[in-house]
Scaffold this motif. Structure first.
Motif, PDB file in Angstrom:
ATOM      1  N   MET A 148     -36.793   0.186  16.555  1.00 10.50           N
ATOM      2  CA  MET A 148     -35.385   0.535  16.525  1.00 10.50           C
ATOM      3  C   MET A 148     -34.798   0.135  15.180  1.00 10.50           C
ATOM      4  N   ASN A 149     -33.984   1.007  14.647  1.00  9.30           N
ATOM      5  CA  ASN A 149     -33.346   0.761  13.368  1.00  9.30           C
ATOM      6  C   ASN A 149     -32.162  -0.182  13.560  1.00  9.30           C
ATOM      7  N   LYS A 150     -32.144  -1.256  12.785  1.00 10.47           N
ATOM      8  CA  LYS A 150     -31.042  -2.222  12.884  1.00 10.47           C
ATOM      9  C   LYS A 150     -30.238  -2.166  11.599  1.00 10.47           C
ATOM     10  N   ASP A 151     -29.037  -1.596  11.692  1.00 14.47           N
ATOM     11  CA  ASP A 151     -28.141  -1.490  10.544  1.00 14.47           C
ATOM     12  C   ASP A 151     -26.935  -2.391  10.752  1.00 14.47           C
TER      13      ASP A 151
ATOM     14  N   THR B  11     -25.648   1.655  23.401  1.00  9.16           N
ATOM     15  CA  THR B  11     -26.830   2.494  23.232  1.00  9.16           C
ATOM     16  C   THR B  11     -28.091   1.737  23.640  1.00  9.16           C
ATOM     17  N   ILE B  12     -28.174   0.484  23.223  1.00 16.94           N
ATOM     18  CA  ILE B  12     -29.326  -0.351  23.583  1.00 16.94           C
ATOM     19  C   ILE B  12     -29.373  -0.567  25.086  1.00 16.94           C
TER      20      ILE B  12
ATOM     21  N   ILE C 258     -32.064   0.251  30.308  1.00 13.94           N
ATOM     22  CA  ILE C 258     -32.038   0.737  31.691  1.00 13.94           C
ATOM     23  C   ILE C 258     -33.088   1.823  31.886  1.00 13.94           C
ATOM     24  N   GLU C 259     -33.217   2.710  30.906  1.00 17.87           N
ATOM     25  CA  GLU C 259     -34.239   3.754  30.978  1.00 17.87           C
ATOM     26  C   GLU C 259     -35.638   3.130  31.038  1.00 17.87           C
TER      27      GLU C 259
END
Length: 95
Positions: free
Chosen positions: A1-4, A18-19, A24-25
């Motif tokens: 995952m991109n962490k900006d 979003t996370i 949950i998915e």
């Protein structure tokens, strides 16, 4: 995952949301495969399998450490999730 880096509280919260959706998915996918695995288990011992629990906990603690995340938190989350799934599986194998 991109962490900006974010520039506002709203942006941080949007990323967290979003996370949360992704988590949950992933939990739903894990449950799907736990439900599949129960078909191959015949006894309470097969379901509870302390050796498998220890193996999973060791693996996720190591992964947490590698990512710089608190392994105690990850272990606590996993132990709760595993116990939930064990209770769910026991309902399937008990008459």
């Amino acid at each position: 995952m991109n962490k900006d880096k974010v520039e506002s509280l709203e942006q941080a919260r949007a990323q967290i949301d979003t996370i949360d959706e992704a988590l949950i998915e992933l939990i739903a996918a894990r449950q799907f495969y736990v439900d599949q695995a129960v078909r191959f288990k015949r006894t309470v011992q097969d379901v509870q399998s302390p050796e498998r629990v220890d193996e999973v906990i060791k693996k996720v603690r190591s992964a947490a450490e590698a990512k710089g995340t608190d392994p105690d938190l990850v272990e606590q989350i996993y132990r709760e999730m595993i116990q939930h799934f064990i209770r769910r599986e026991l309902k399937e194998i008990r008459p």
